[in-house]
Design an enzyme around this catalytic site. Structure first.
Site, PDB file in Angstrom:
ATOM      1  N   LYS A   1     -13.387  -0.886   5.754  1.00  0.00           N
ATOM      2  CA  LYS A   1     -13.957  -1.749   4.717  1.00  0.00           C
ATOM      3  C   LYS A   1     -14.973  -2.743   5.271  1.00  0.00           C
ATOM      4  O   LYS A   1     -16.077  -2.841   4.773  1.00  0.00           O
ATOM      5  CB  LYS A   1     -12.828  -2.500   4.000  1.00  0.00           C
ATOM      6  CG  LYS A   1     -12.252  -1.781   2.820  1.00  0.00           C
ATOM      7  CD  LYS A   1     -11.446  -0.535   3.147  1.00  0.00           C
ATOM      8  CE  LYS A   1     -10.100  -0.844   3.756  1.00  0.00           C
ATOM      9  NZ  LYS A   1      -9.239   0.345   3.886  1.00  0.00           N
TER      10      LYS A   1
ATOM     11  N   TRP B   1       0.866  -1.185   0.000  1.00  0.00           N
ATOM     12  CA  TRP B   1       0.000   0.000   0.000  1.00  0.00           C
ATOM     13  C   TRP B   1       0.909   1.244   0.000  1.00  0.00           C
ATOM     14  O   TRP B   1       1.837   1.342   0.805  1.00  0.00           O
ATOM     15  CB  TRP B   1      -0.878  -0.036   1.246  1.00  0.00           C
ATOM     16  CG  TRP B   1      -1.816   1.132   1.392  1.00  0.00           C
ATOM     17  CD1 TRP B   1      -2.623   1.663   0.435  1.00  0.00           C
ATOM     18  CD2 TRP B   1      -2.036   1.904   2.583  1.00  0.00           C
ATOM     19  NE1 TRP B   1      -3.339   2.711   0.960  1.00  0.00           N
ATOM     20  CE2 TRP B   1      -2.997   2.878   2.268  1.00  0.00           C
ATOM     21  CE3 TRP B   1      -1.522   1.851   3.880  1.00  0.00           C
ATOM     22  CZ2 TRP B   1      -3.458   3.801   3.206  1.00  0.00           C
ATOM     23  CZ3 TRP B   1      -1.973   2.762   4.809  1.00  0.00           C
ATOM     24  CH2 TRP B   1      -2.932   3.725   4.475  1.00  0.00           C
TER      25      TRP B   1
ATOM     26  N   ASP C   1      -0.866  -5.542   9.386  1.00  0.00           N
ATOM     27  CA  ASP C   1      -1.843  -4.553   8.945  1.00  0.00           C
ATOM     28  C   ASP C   1      -3.093  -5.331   8.542  1.00  0.00           C
ATOM     29  O   ASP C   1      -3.085  -6.074   7.561  1.00  0.00           O
ATOM     30  CB  ASP C   1      -1.286  -3.769   7.753  1.00  0.00           C
ATOM     31  CG  ASP C   1      -2.252  -2.680   7.288  1.00  0.00           C
ATOM     32  OD1 ASP C   1      -3.395  -2.640   7.782  1.00  0.00           O
ATOM     33  OD2 ASP C   1      -1.856  -1.871   6.421  1.00  0.00           O
TER      34      ASP C   1
HETATM   35  N1  PLA Z   1      -3.749  -0.592   5.171  1.00  0.00           N
HETATM   36  C1  PLA Z   1      -4.012  -1.022   3.936  1.00  0.00           C
HETATM   37  C2  PLA Z   1      -3.317  -2.222   3.428  1.00  0.00           C
HETATM   38  C3  PLA Z   1      -4.951  -0.347   3.147  1.00  0.00           C
HETATM   39  O1  PLA Z   1      -5.200  -0.791   1.917  1.00  0.00           O
HETATM   40  C4  PLA Z   1      -5.599   0.796   3.658  1.00  0.00           C
HETATM   41  C5  PLA Z   1      -6.588   1.569   2.832  1.00  0.00           C
HETATM   42  C6  PLA Z   1      -5.287   1.188   4.961  1.00  0.00           C
HETATM   43  C7  PLA Z   1      -4.354   0.466   5.695  1.00  0.00           C
HETATM   44  C8  PLA Z   1      -5.892   2.379   5.644  1.00  0.00           C
HETATM   45  O2  PLA Z   1      -7.228   2.410   5.721  1.00  0.00           O
HETATM   46  P1  PLA Z   1      -8.015   3.333   6.757  1.00  0.00           P
HETATM   47  O3  PLA Z   1      -7.042   4.272   7.373  1.00  0.00           O
HETATM   48  O4  PLA Z   1      -9.038   4.012   5.954  1.00  0.00           O
HETATM   49  O5  PLA Z   1      -8.557   2.379   7.747  1.00  0.00           O
HETATM   50  N2  PLA Z   1      -6.391   1.571   1.443  1.00  0.00           N
HETATM   51  C9  PLA Z   1      -7.359   2.166   0.499  1.00  0.00           C
HETATM   52  C10 PLA Z   1      -7.632   3.628   0.798  1.00  0.00           C
HETATM   53  C11 PLA Z   1      -8.672   1.422   0.588  1.00  0.00           C
HETATM   54  C12 PLA Z   1      -6.438   4.517   0.937  1.00  0.00           C
HETATM   55  O6  PLA Z   1      -5.495   4.449   0.134  1.00  0.00           O
HETATM   56  O7  PLA Z   1      -6.471   5.321   1.879  1.00  0.00           O
HETATM   57  C13 PLA Z   1      -6.792   1.977  -0.909  1.00  0.00           C
HETATM   58  O8  PLA Z   1      -7.494   2.333  -1.878  1.00  0.00           O
HETATM   59  O9  PLA Z   1      -5.677   1.446  -1.041  1.00  0.00           O
END
Ligand code: PLA
Length: 421
Positions: free
Chosen positions: A267, A150, A231
């Site tokens: 989610k 991510w 995570d």
């Molecule tokens: N960890 C991972 C692996 C994630 O994909 C995301 C969110 C988070 C943590 C953090 O989410 P939160 O703080 O909202 O609980 N990833 C998303 C959104 C869904 C983003 O980038 O913020 C994504 O599209 O990758």
């Protein structure tokens, strides 16, 4: 008196052409959230947003779970509820229930009071608080994150004060796990290093280790004293089953060793904007856990003082009531099933169309995303010509797709792969 004029220009203003911030440069948009910004600006009626991982219904609408609406109603109708500050560590019930959800109700670590849990600002906030705690109190400041991961992970941990390195994870030729590379890189890591692991539904690849591979990762990490930081942003969203999606974490807790876990309810409960999550640190003893919690408070207090009350109250209301909990699991499974169904529909449609390439990874990958293998140039083409919005690494959010938009996406992919190799 003139020198006391409160609206007189500051002495520096002239130097910077009128603003003291005149030399601030324009920052680029975020690679993920910026996709939504671009999508919102596009007037095309056929546009589709497959960028951010946010669940949409078959009608393309955001979904508020029925069980969340019910919990909110109960909260609103309860006159005893007030808006006082929560403690620095958040809502106590929420913390206990969150630990139970990820580690399992019968977890010895919970029974032995060895877990310090604090409510944080969703998954991101939990990672950040955990990172800051480690930077202050842990002897090894290097964290290994998967390659790729991510996009926010390296930024969160660097700003927390850790030094970020990567371990091999994904093999683009097999579109699967580079297990040998992963083991080799973790074997070469310094003893005690922190290792970030996606509990399930790896973002962006959709590739998870098998249980057997998790066991080998665990043995290697424990033998080298590497510290796991899980995570868990997609519990229940991968398989549709909350316990199955927590198995990797539970294997590491069952051996009695220590670990950190960042949980998000964005989610799996659809609470994106409520920013509700938890950081749990599993310790060797209750005594250590108590001291760890006291230090987590010192991290949180100057950062945002204490967390918001509403989202955590929704989660606690649902998790502590048998009937609401059951309703949640059904709605969660329906979301996971719709995503799995979209994978099949997209795969079938590409096959039927005769689009060159082996697209079986679409149905093999797990969770919210498909890592399509489309390159940046192809993605740019699909956005420009077909108004399909996705991240430049070729990741698409399956949760943003519906039966109605599959044909349009297939047209775009077909054109992209046949026109530009
Ligand atoms: N960890 C991972 C692996 C994630 O994909 C995301 C969110 C988070 C943590 C953090 O989410 P939160 O703080 O909202 O609980 N990833 C998303 C959104 C869904 C983003 O980038 O913020 C994504 O599209 O990758």
């Amino acid at each position: 008196m003139a020198s006391q004029n409160p609206i007189a220009p500051s002495p520096a203003a002239g130097i910077y052409g009128g603003s003291v911030f005149a030399n601030v440069v324009q920052a680029p948009e975020d690679p993920i959230l910026g996709v939504t910004v671009a999508y919102n600006k596009d007037p095309s009626p056929v546009k589709v947003n497959l960028g951010v991982g946010a669940y949409r219904t078959e009608e393309g609408k955001p979904l508020v779970l029925n069980v969340v609406r019910r919990a909110e109603q109960l909260l609103v109708n309860d006159p005893s509820r007030v808006k006082e500050y929560l403690p620095i560590t958040g809502l106590a019930d929420f913390n206990k229930l969150s630990a139970k959800l990820i580690f399992g109700a019968d977890s010895p670590a919970i029974q032995e009071n060895r877990v310090a849990t604090v409510q944080c600002l969703s998954g991101t906030g939990s990672l950040r608080v955990g990172g800051e705690f480690l930077a202050r109190h842990y002897h090894e400041r290097t964290i290994y994150i998967p390659q790729p991961t991510w996009g926010n992970h390296p930024k969160v941990f660097t700003l927390a004060g850790l030094s970020v390195k990567t371990y091999r994870y994904y093999d683009p030729t097999t579109r699967g796990l580079n297990f040998e590379g992963l083991l080799a890189d973790l074997s070469a890591a310094p003893p005690g290093a922190i290792v970030l692991l996606h509990a399930c539904a790896h973002n962006p690849t959709g590739v998870d280790p098998t249980l057997d591979q998790w066991e080998q990762i665990r043995l290697l990490m424990r033998s080298k004293g590497l510290l796991p930081f899980f995570d868990s942003a997609y519990q229940g969203f991968a398989s549709g089953n909350l316990d199955a999606d927590a198995q990797s974490v539970r294997m590491f807790v069952a051996d009695g060793g220590e670990c950190l876990t960042a949980q998000s309810y964005a989610k799996n409960m659809g609470l994106y904007g409520e920013r509700v999550g938890a950081l749990s640190i599993v310790c060797k003893s209750a005594d250590v856990a108590t001291r760890v919690e006291s230090q987590l408070k010192l991290v949180i207090r100057p950062m945002y003082s204490n967390p918001p009350i509403h989202g955590a109250s929704i989660v606690a209301t649902i998790l502590k009531d048998r009937e609401l909990y059951h309703e949640w699991t059904i709605e969660l499974k329906a979301m996971a099933d719709r995503i799995i169904n979209m994978r099949q529909q997209l795969f079938d449609a590409l096959r039927a169309r005769g689009t060159p390439g082996d697209w079986s990874h679409i149905i093999k990958q797990i969770g919210m995303f498909t890592f399509t293998g489309l390159n940046t140039e192809q993605v740019t083409f699909m956005t420009k010509e077909y108004h399909i919005y996705m991240t430049s690494d070729g990741r698409i959010s399956m949760a943003g797709l519906s039966s109605k938009t599959v044909p349009h996406l297939v047209d775009a992919i077909h054109a992209a792969v046949t026109r530009m190799k």
